[in-house]
Every structure is written in structure tokens, then in C-alpha cells.
Motif scaffolding. Structure first.
Motif, short mmCIF file in Angstrom:
data_model
loop_
_atom_site.label_atom_id
_atom_site.label_comp_id
_atom_site.label_asym_id
_atom_site.label_seq_id
_atom_site.Cartn_x
_atom_site.Cartn_y
_atom_site.Cartn_z
N SER B 126 9.36 -25.51 -5.15
CA SER B 126 9.02 -26.76 -5.88
C SER B 126 9.37 -27.93 -4.58
N GLN B 127 8.66 -28.93 -4.66
CA GLN B 127 8.88 -30.19 -3.87
C GLN B 127 10.29 -30.41 -3.64
N GLN B 128 11.18 -30.19 -4.70
CA GLN B 128 12.54 -30.61 -4.51
C GLN B 128 13.23 -29.61 -3.41
N THR B 129 12.83 -28.43 -3.47
CA THR B 129 13.39 -27.21 -2.86
C THR B 129 13.11 -27.60 -1.56
N GLU B 130 11.76 -28.12 -1.14
CA GLU B 130 11.48 -28.37 0.03
C GLU B 130 11.97 -29.63 0.77
N ASN B 131 12.32 -30.60 -0.14
CA ASN B 131 12.99 -32.04 0.14
C ASN B 131 14.41 -31.30 0.81
N SER B 132 14.99 -30.52 -0.01
CA SER B 132 16.45 -30.38 0.24
C SER B 132 16.57 -29.43 1.30
N LEU B 133 15.47 -28.46 1.71
CA LEU B 133 15.35 -27.96 3.14
C LEU B 133 15.33 -28.84 4.15
N SER B 134 14.34 -30.02 4.01
CA SER B 134 14.36 -31.03 4.97
C SER B 134 15.57 -31.41 5.24
N GLN B 135 16.35 -31.82 4.32
CA GLN B 135 17.48 -32.88 4.46
C GLN B 135 18.61 -31.96 5.12
N ASP B 136 18.47 -30.56 4.97
CA ASP B 136 19.30 -29.74 5.74
C ASP B 136 19.04 -29.69 7.22
N GLY B 137 17.89 -30.40 7.55
CA GLY B 137 17.32 -30.16 9.05
C GLY B 137 16.34 -29.29 8.98
N TRP B 138 15.86 -28.77 8.24
CA TRP B 138 14.73 -27.81 8.50
C TRP B 138 13.31 -28.68 8.91
N SER B 139 12.45 -28.04 9.66
CA SER B 139 11.16 -28.37 9.93
C SER B 139 10.28 -27.60 8.78
N LEU B 140 9.72 -28.18 8.08
CA LEU B 140 8.78 -27.34 7.17
C LEU B 140 7.22 -27.55 7.39
N MET B 141 6.44 -26.49 7.24
CA MET B 141 5.08 -26.66 7.40
C MET B 141 4.39 -25.51 6.41
N ARG B 142 3.39 -26.22 5.30
CA ARG B 142 2.55 -25.51 4.53
C ARG B 142 1.57 -24.69 5.45
N THR B 143 1.35 -23.48 5.09
CA THR B 143 0.37 -22.81 6.16
C THR B 143 -0.53 -21.88 5.08
N SER B 144 -1.77 -21.82 5.60
CA SER B 144 -2.52 -21.06 4.84
C SER B 144 -3.50 -19.95 5.79
N ALA B 145 -3.04 -18.75 5.83
CA ALA B 145 -3.58 -17.83 6.66
C ALA B 145 -5.01 -17.39 6.53
N LYS B 146 -5.50 -17.88 5.21
CA LYS B 146 -6.67 -17.69 4.82
C LYS B 146 -7.62 -18.73 5.32
N THR B 147 -7.13 -20.02 5.21
CA THR B 147 -8.15 -21.19 5.57
C THR B 147 -7.79 -21.57 6.99
N ALA B 149 -5.13 -23.49 7.44
CA ALA B 149 -4.58 -24.85 7.64
C ALA B 149 -3.02 -24.68 7.75
N GLY B 150 -2.79 -25.45 8.57
CA GLY B 150 -1.36 -25.81 8.94
C GLY B 150 -0.81 -24.73 10.19
N VAL B 151 -1.71 -23.64 10.43
CA VAL B 151 -1.01 -22.64 11.17
C VAL B 151 -0.83 -23.25 12.79
N GLU B 152 -1.73 -23.79 13.34
CA GLU B 152 -1.77 -24.30 14.63
C GLU B 152 -0.53 -25.21 14.58
N GLU B 153 -0.51 -26.17 13.66
CA GLU B 153 0.25 -26.89 13.66
C GLU B 153 1.87 -26.52 13.55
N ALA B 154 1.85 -25.54 12.99
CA ALA B 154 3.32 -24.71 12.85
C ALA B 154 3.92 -24.26 14.22
N PHE B 155 2.64 -23.58 14.76
CA PHE B 155 2.95 -23.04 16.29
C PHE B 155 3.15 -24.30 17.11
N GLN B 156 2.60 -25.48 17.12
CA GLN B 156 2.73 -26.51 17.86
C GLN B 156 4.32 -27.25 17.85
#
Lengths: 592, 165
Positions: B126-147, B149-156
């Protein structure tokens, strides 16, 4: 000087005030003079020192070296280098621009050996690879390796090097122990490599894997791995490890060497290794030192051949060479013989072949053609090596036709035969009888179309005359007063009888008939009557002997001449004996 | 060029290997992961104007059969914590792995990649989970190995984090 204006202050209220100020100033000045005179001159001197560039330069020059030393000591090495670098670079550039020789001379002692070493090393490795390639180019092993070279797409020299290698350090990885990141990677020339960064990390992972998997006590690690001809040796230091990829079996000294290099890395970069944050650039300084490990060690070249082996090889070679030369010469001689044989009239070669060291020659041969074995002997060839198989035929070559004609017609010695356009010519002299034979038989000789005797003269007359003369020169001598033929003359009479028969036959051949007259002689001793009688008896005795030898009696007339027809003048006894004799005369019917 | 060791953490089958496959250089086959438990890959990228070489330790996902080898994490400059957005439990597992890593090696820059973003319909986190992780100081990135999307950015992003440290 400052007191002068104070004294000339104008009068008035305002002027009074000014005067007081001036006085106060003068007093202050005076006070200052009194209080700070010494300091003031010191200040002036200091100002002078600060503002005078020459003095300042002198000051700086006195402390410059110490200042640089201090700065380096305080860990400002980097800053100092950065500050100095542009000027030093500029200065170097300027120096080179002005006179390149100065810098070249300065660098020469260190660059010369380095360049020589580099060139030497390159040449050595090239020669080594060339030598190896040459050595193995023509052997069975070499063929195998050439095939491998084709199969793998590697250069032949590389394949040879690989196989003759005892061991060679091919790659070295200096790896940061904690992160597994590669610090330095050095690779020997011509060694194919995979991405060294990933290999370093994987090597570290494998170390960890082995340690974890086998619960190795702390401090114990995987020291080496072996894959076929490749061996990976790992030496561990406190912060870095050194992994060497070695082809072949490395002796323990290689490990010692690796430990030394690792220690050197820790000595020089101890702090950097501990603080390592992923920047491997500073460690590149270790590349030359690590490259020292790339000594290849090759297999001994199978020892020197012994003198015996060398001599045996040389002898074998010589024998081989000699045999080849002799065979070649022998074959050439035989070929020449075959050519010669082919050119001979009356010989047709249908096959000429060599098998089992023998020569087989087949063909047609006229019996009158040259004997091939004679030709063989003439050419110094061994007749035992030749197998001839001839079929006989009659050749029509003019030479052979002539030879055949001579063999069949047997011309007399004074006559010769010649052949021209199939016509056989007889020239010279020949008896009539032979001429008849020639005319009859010559056209039957194979190759002769016609016979011609126009160039021939008859020899029968001359032969008759010769024989006649020979007969008439015969003298049979008698002892004094004897009319009987002495017994020792009887053999002579046999020949005489043969000649008489011959002369009779020849005369007949010439269409003539001959008779003989035997004339008896006597010397002048005794009376004429006695001599006549004696000589007559001598002729008759002779006739009797001839008749006894088959000569017809009616052919021979006898006559006693006495001393009337002496053969010699009787000046001595020697001459007189010739007159006690019989002479012979051939009488031709035609000439009479 | 700076080099950084990055470890990919996460449960098995969350797509760690797929995530990097299209973006990295590798000389090793996938078989390494199941045998040695790790596969090394390399990715060079530019983070904040600086070229960085990331050496990616693609660890075998922890599961019932194979425990994570913590020794592989030693010296890592950053963690990419990967989970499967369609399986909520994989996030918990990934975070658990990260926690044990942190216990062992202390605080290290990390980033969460929630993978399989192309499967939005099956999304469980859930978005809520993601938000709480962010609040805990985590950097998050949604990725898709298939498309991709987000992979390069995650490594960056992770590279930046390691450089900022």
C-alpha cells in the motif's frame, strides 16, 4: 623642521588657539622623541625592510627551504605539489624550449637504462617466441600444435609458447580485502583476460564461500585453486590480497615473491588501504613493481644432442645424399643409354622401365643391328641389371641393308658395296664368278631394289698372271751329278702341284688352256752330251713326281738344256749350284 | 574511476537478477548464484557528474533452502533491497535481511526497489506502507524489470547515496 611653522602662527584669538595647538604638538613630538627614539628608528628600519623588495627577497631566501620542508612534514605535501606543479611545468617547458639538451642530459642516466631494458625485453620475448615457433614448426608435435592453432584461432607462436611453458605468471590482482574491489590489475603480454573488476569480486566471493562452507578457522583462507593448466594463488595481507593467475606449476619462490609485493603494497599504502573508498587510482603506482613478477620460464630444450648422435645423423645424411646422387646419376646414364639405343638403326624400343632396381627393355631388333650389350659396356653400365626382350625383324635402314648385303654377298677384298636409293653398287675389282653371284643374288637382299656392277673390274686375268709368274719363278736345285729329286724337296712339290692345278683351272676360266714345260739344267762341268743327258733326266724325274701328284702327263713336256741355258754365270760354286736345277714354264694356248 | 560494491538483497524470486540483467555487464552465468550463492555484475554510470563503477553482488535470495551468506555483504558501500510489489511478504523478508546486514556491518546507504511495477493490478504494497518507509528514512523506487521503468534511476539513486556518504 616642524617647529618653524609653529612659530610663525598669526596673531589674534584664533591665531592664539592655533599657536597653543602647535606648541602642544611640538611638545608631544618632543616627548615622543624622548620616549620612543630607539623604537622609532627600529620602526623605520622595519618599514624599510617591509617595503624594500630586495631585502624581503633576501629574508625569504633564508627561510624558503626550511619552510618547504616544514610544509611537507605537516601533511601538506599534496597542497605544496599542487601549488608548485604549474610553475615547475612551466619552467620545464621553458627550459626545453630554450635548450632541450640540458633536460635531455639530465634525464639521460635514468632514461637510457630504462629504454635499453624495455627494448631488450621486447626483443628477448620476440626471439624466444620465434625460436620456439621455428623449433616446433617441422616436428609431429608442431603439426599437432598447428592444428590446435587453426582450431582455436590463436597464433601458432602463442600455442607453441603455451605448451613449452614451464610456468608463467599471467595475471595479478591486487584486491581490497574488505570490499573485493580491484585495486590493481596487471596482465602479461598476449594473455586474454576477462573483466578484471568482476573477476576480483568473484575471487573474493569464492574466498568467502569456501571459508563459510567449510567453517575454516579465522585467518585461514583459500590459498590456491587449480583449473587444468591454470593455477590461482592467493596471498593474504591485512587489508589487501594478491591473487596470481599462473599457467603451469609455479615453484614456491613465486609465493615468496608475491608476499614481498603484498608487503610492499601495505608499506606504501597502508593508510590508503584502510581508508579505501573506491578510488583505486593511487595504487596504480604499484604497477611497475608488480609487473616484475611476469617472468616466464620455459622447458629445457631436451638437452644437447650427443656427439655420437650428431655424427650418426651426419653420416646418415651423407649416405642418403650419396645414395640419392648415385641413383640419380645411374638413372641418368640408363636414360642416356635408352636414348642412344633408340637412335640405333634396326632397334625399336617399345618399353623401357625400371623395377626392383632392374631395367626392363623390350622391343624389335634387327639381328644385324648393334648389340645392345656392347653399347651397355661402352657406357659402363652393368649388363646384369638389364633385361632385354627382343623380337627380331629386318630393318630397311640403308646402313643395315648394306650390312646385310655384305653379310650375304661376301664381296672379295678388292671390292666394296654401296647403297644409294635402294640400288646396291659394287665397286673395285672382283672375279667374274663373284660378279655372277652378285648379279643374281643382290636383288634378293631385303632393302635392295637393284644391283649395279658397272664400277667393277675383272680381276681373273691379273690373278692368272700372278700365279703363272709365281710358278715360273720356282727353281728346284740338284746336287752335282744327281738327277733324282732330293727327298727333302718333296713337300715343296706338293705345293707346286696345287699351284699347277690352280693355274690350269684359272686358264680354263679365262677360256684358255695351258701346258707346262719342265726344263732341266746342268753346270758346265762335264761334257755337253753328259750334261744334256743329265738335265733331261732331271726334267723327267720331276715330271714323274708331278704325275704322281695327279697332274696329267700330257700336260707336261720335258726338255734337257744341259749347260746351254745357264741361270747364272758360274763365277763361284754358290752361283754354279743354281745351274744344277729345273725351271718351269707355263705355256698358254692363246698366247702361242 | 570510483568503484563501489553494491549488494542486492531480497527474498528469492523477487526479480533481483532480472532487474539487473538488462543494465549490466556480466561474464558469469546465472548458475553461480545457486552454486556459490552470488553472481558478480558490473554497471558503470554517471552519478552527479562523476563516473562510478558499481560492482553488483547479486546474492541468492534467502529462502528456506539457503541462508544468506552474510560474509558476502562485507565491505558493501550500498544495498539495493529488492522486493516484489505483488507479494507483500517479500518486503518484510527483504527488510529482515537488511536488518541482519545492518546488525553485522552497521549503517550503510540503502535503497528499496519495489519490483514488478508493471503488475499494478496485483499490487499488494500500500501507499501507506511506502509512506511510512519514507518517513523512516528509506529511499524507495518502484521498478519494473520487464519494462525497465525505474531501474536506471534506482541504481543512480543508490550510487548518489554511496557518494554522499
Amino acid at each position: 623642521m616642524a617647529e618653524q611653522p609653529a612659530r610663525q602662527v598669526p596673531s589674534g584669538k584664533e591665531e592664539d588657539a592655533v599657536e597653543i595647538d602647535a606648541r602642544a604638538l611640538a611638545e608631544l613630538h618632543e616627548l615622543r622623541e624622548l620616549l620612543f627614539h630607539a623604537e622609532r628608528s627600529e620602526l623605520i628600519a622595519l618599514r624599510e625592510r617591509l617595503h624594500n623588495p630586495r631585502l624581503r627577497a633576501k629574508d625569504v631566501s633564508e627561510i624558503l627551504a626550511e619552510a618547504i620542508r616544514l610544509r611537507r612534514g605537516k601533511g601538506g605535501r599534496q597542497a605544496l605539489s599542487e601549488a608548485l606543479a604549474p610553475s615547475v611545468e612551466e619552467a620545464l617547458r621553458e627550459s626545453v624550449r630554450k635548450d632541450p639538451r640540458i633536460l635531455a642530459d639530465a634525464l639521460f642516466p635514468s632514461m637510457g637504462p630504462a629504454i635499453r631494458r624495455a627494448i631488450g625485453e621486447a626483443l628477448r620475448s620476440m626471439t624466444q617466441s620465434f625460436d620456439l615457433a621455428m623449433e616446433h614448426s617441422f616436428s609431429l608435435q608442431g603439426l599437432k600444435w598447428r592444428f590446435e592453432s587453426i582450431r582455436t584461432g590463436r597464433k601458432f607462436a602463442d600455442v607453441v609458447l603455451l605448451h613449452s611453458l614451464l610456468f608463467r605468471v599471467e595475471q595479478l590482482f591486487l584486491i581490497h580485502k574488505k570490499t573485493g574491489l580491484m585495486l590493481v590489475h596487471v596482465v602479461a603480454p598476449f594473455v586474454p583476460v576477462q573483466d578484471p573488476d568482476m573477476v576480483s569480486a568473484m575471487l573474493t566471493a569464492i574466498q568467502d564461500f569456501v571459508r563459510d562452507s567449510f567453517k575454516a578457522p579465522a585467518g585461514e583462507t583459500l590459498e590456491s585453486m587449480q583449473v587444468g593448466e591454470l593455477q590461482v594463488c592467493v596471498e593474504q595481507g591485512p587489508s589487501a590480497s594478491l591473487a596470481a593467475v599462473i599457467r603451469g606449476q609455479a615453484p614456491p619462490e613465486v609465493r615468496l615473491r608475491m608476499q614481498e609485493k603484498l608487503e610492499e603494497a601495505h608499506q606504501l599504502f597502508g593508510q590508503q588501504l584502510e581508508d579505501f573508498q573506491g578510488d583505486a587510482a593511487p595504487f596504480q603506482e604499484l604497477v611497475p613493481s608488480l609487473s616484475d613478477c611476469f617472468a616466464a620460464h620455459y622447458k629445457e630444450r631436451g638437452g644437447k644432442p650427443t656427439p655420437f648422435f650428431q655424427i650418426a645423423t651426419a653420416v646418415l645424411l651423407l649416405v642418403g645424399l650419396l645414395w640419392a646422387t648415385l641413383t640419380w646419376r645411374e638413372n641418368r646414364k640408363w636414360n642416356r643409354f635408352a636414348t642412344e639405343l633408340r637412335a640405333q638403326p634396326g632397334i625399336l624400343i617399345t618399353s623401357f622401365a625400371k623395377s626392383g632396381g632392374r631395367f626392363h627393355i623390350r622391343g624389335l631388333r634387327d639381328p644385324l643391328a648393334v648389340n645392345p650389350e656392347v653399347l651397355l659396356m661402352k657406357d659402363n653400365l652393368d649388363a646384369n641389371l638389364a633385361d632385354f626382350e627382343w623380337r627380331q625383324y629386318q630393318a630397311l635402314d640403308p646402313v643395315l641393308v648394306l650390312k646385310r648385303a655384305n653379310a650375304i654377298l661376301e664381296p672379295p677384298a678388292a671390292a666394296t658395296l654401296a647403297l644409294q636409293n635402294g640400288v646396291l653398287y659394287a665397286r673395285g675389282e672382283a672375279p667374274r664368278r663373284w660378279q655372277e653371284t652378285f648379279r643374281e643374288r643382290a636383288p634378293f637382299v631385303a632393302g635392295v631394289k637393284a644391283a649395279d656392277i658397272s664400277g667393277l673390274t675383272n680381276t681373273d686375268h691379273s690373278e692368272f698372271s700372278v700365279l703363272k709368274k709365281s710358278l715360273e719363278s720356282t727353281t728346284i736345285l740338284f746336287p752335282v751329278g744327281v738327277a733324282e729329286i732330293p727327298a727333302d724337296r718333296k713337300v715343296e712339290l706338293d705345293k707346286l702341284a696345287r699351284d699347277i692345278r690352280e693355274v690350269v683351272a684359272r686358264a680354263k676360266a679365262l677360256g684358255d688352256t695351258v701346258s707346262l714345260e719342265l726344263v732341266g739344267h746342268a753346270d758346265d762341268t762335264g761334257t755337253d752330251a753328259h750334261n744334256i743327258l743329265l738335265s733331261d733326266r732331271r726334267a723327267r724325274a720331276m715330271r714323274a713326281e708331278l704325275v704322281r701328284r695327279g697332274i696329267a702327263r700330257n700336260l707336261i713336256r720335258t726338255r734337257g738344256a744341259g749347260y746351254n741355258e745357264p741361270l747364272r754365270n758360274e763365277d763361284s760354286e754358290d752361283e754354279r749350284k743354281f745351274n744344277r736345277s729345273i725351271t718351269l714354264r707355263v705355256i698358254s694356248a692363246k698366247t702361242q | 574511476m570510483l568503484q563501489k560494491k553494491i549488494c542486492l538483497l531480497g527474498a528469492s524470486a523477487v526479480g533481483k537478477t532480472s532487474l539487473v540483467r538488462r543494465f549490466v555487464e556480466s561474464i558469469y552465468s546465472d548458475g553461480y548464484q545457486t552454486t556459490v550463492g552470488v553472481k558478480i555484475e558490473k554497471k558503470v554510470l554517471n552519478a552527479g557528474g562523476e563516473d562510478v563503477m558499481l560492482l553488483l553482488w547479486d546474492l541468492y535470495g534467502e529462502d528456506d533452502f539457503q541462508k544468506l551468506r552474510l560474509s558476502y555483504l562485507r565491505g558493501a558501500a550500498g544495498f539495493l533491497v529488492v522486493c516484489d510489489g505483488t507479494r507483500k511478504d517479500t518486503l518484510e523478508k527483504a527488510l529482515a535481511v537488511h536488518r541482519s546486514a545492518e546488525q553485522e556491518f552497521g549503517k550503510i546507504p540503502a535503497m528499496i526497489a519495489i519490483n514488478k511495477s508493471d503488475l499494478a493490478s496485483e499490487w499488494e504494497i500500500s501507499q501507506q506502507t511506502e509512506n511510512s518507509l519514507s518517513q523512516d528514512g528509506w529511499s524507495l523506487m518502484r521498478t519494473s524489470a520487464k519494462t525497465g521503468a525505474g531501474v536506471e534511476e534506482a541504481f543512480q539513486g543508490l550510487a548518489r547515496l554511496t557518494l554522499a556518504k
